[in-house]
Write an enzyme that holds these catalytic residues in place. Structure first.
Site, short mmCIF file in Angstrom:
data_model
loop_
_atom_site.label_atom_id
_atom_site.label_comp_id
_atom_site.label_asym_id
_atom_site.label_seq_id
_atom_site.Cartn_x
_atom_site.Cartn_y
_atom_site.Cartn_z
N LYS A 54 0.83 -1.21 0.00
CA LYS A 54 0.00 0.00 0.00
C LYS A 54 0.86 1.25 0.00
O LYS A 54 1.93 1.28 0.61
CB LYS A 54 -0.92 0.00 1.23
CG LYS A 54 -2.09 -0.96 1.12
CD LYS A 54 -3.03 -0.78 2.30
CE LYS A 54 -4.28 -1.65 2.15
NZ LYS A 54 -5.22 -1.44 3.27
N HIS A 74 2.48 -3.26 7.63
CA HIS A 74 1.60 -2.34 8.36
C HIS A 74 2.37 -1.10 8.80
O HIS A 74 3.50 -1.21 9.28
CB HIS A 74 1.02 -3.03 9.60
CG HIS A 74 -0.05 -4.01 9.29
ND1 HIS A 74 -0.33 -5.11 10.09
CD2 HIS A 74 -0.93 -4.10 8.25
CE1 HIS A 74 -1.32 -5.79 9.56
NE2 HIS A 74 -1.70 -5.20 8.45
#
Length: 327
Positions: free
Chosen positions: A193, A290
């Protein structure tokens, strides 16, 4: 952008989201829809069109009224939370560009979501799925590509092994090219991401499964670029995430497994099983890509027995207590 509704400074904001924040096209489009919905609401609320000169007239109460309007329309909590995220990002941008004096969105709380633990399959269930996939080659061969069922079986087995071995998102896995996987080092370079790249370990079973699949593909489909996508379909094009989700859906039905066993559930399993074995939470965070530790923690719920075993084996005082008990 919708020409019938003008978001003040909207073109500049959308360009900022795509070029500077590097949000995905899907997120950019969602933010644009959310701001369009707010402008339509404001126009009706104030009985006039929202213009650039009205930015500093927007109040927290108007934003709360906008959320209330969405709640009465039975929009989901996730949608309402995203609407607030879009408004906060818009006002942050306007402040940065000195187009607004204040950010009223900072004084409005987002709707809270109920805390739900993701469902992670157990180790036995995961092993059953992987083993069953490797043995699933019972479909008839299509006329145009003899040998496809065998190749598809190898591909699907490699795909699920790699999902579980590396804890990848399905989009990350489908985006892998052959140079991204270093079989010798046992690691993969993953584009995650926000355009961030990370290196993740890959276990020997997944490496072997991928190499077996690629060898068979090179024999059956020699025109496919060997340095291109790792996972391809029958036409030789990159496999898309929806196709990968469908293959697991088919396996679930064939094996009578629960609907909760999705590609993302294998990512949950990756994190949960590592933590149950005593892996460091921050290492899991890095492997999963993350940005914050709190994002990792929701994947790693443990039963009390597992936590007690880890505590007893790792904590110095617990070890001394065990020795005294044994004596």
């Amino acid at each position: 952008m919708d020409n019938t509704v003008q978001i003040p400074f909207g073109e500049r904001f959308i360009q900022y989201l795509a070029a500077e924040r590097r949000l995905s096209p899907h997120t950019v489009a969602a933010y644009e829809r959310d701001l369009t919905a707010f402008v339509l609401f404001w126009n009706e609320y104030e009985a006039r069109e929202l213009g650039e000169a009205d930015i500093d007239a927007i109040t927290p109460d108007q934003l709360r009224a906008f959320l209330g309007h969405g709640a009465r329309a039975q929009l989901s909590r996730a949608t309402l939370q995203r609407r607030m995220a879009a408004l906060r990002a818009w006002f942050n941008f306007l402040q940065r560009e000195e187009l607004a004096r204040d950010n009223p969105a900072k004084r409005v709380a987002s709707p809270k979501s109920p805390k739900r633990l993701p469902r992670a399959p157990g180790q036995e269930q995961t092993a059953f799925l992987l083993d069953a996939t490797a043995g699933n080659d019972d479909d008839a061969a299509p006329q145009d590509l003899p040998g496809w069922p065998r190749l598809r079986t190898l591909r699907d087995a490699a795909l699920l092994e790699l999902l579980y071995s590396a804890g990848l998102r399905i989009s990350e896995l489908c985006g892998l090219d052959r140079p991204d996987l270093d079989a010798q080092a046992g690691e993969a370079r993953v584009l995650g991401k926000g355009g961030k790249t990370r290196l993740v370990p890959v276990g020997p079973p997944a490496i072997r499964a991928v190499e077996s699949y690629l060898r068979e593909r090179a024999r059956l489909q020699p025109t496919i670029d060997p340095l291109g996508p790792i996972f391809t379909g029958r036409q030789g094009k990159r496999l898309n995430p929806r196709e990968a989700q469908r293959l697991l859906q088919k396996m679930r039905k064939r094996l009578d497994l629960p609907e909760s066993l999705t590609p993302h559930a294998l990512r949950h399993a990756f994190a949960t099983h590592l933590l149950q074995a005593g892996a460091d939470l921050r290492a899991i965070q890095e492997m999963m890509g993350h940005a914050s530790l709190s994002a990792t923690q929701k994947y790693t719920h443990l039963d009390q027995a597992a936590m007690a075993r880890i505590y007893d084996s790792a904590h110095p005082r617990a070890r001394r207590r065990s020795l005294r008990a044994a004596g």
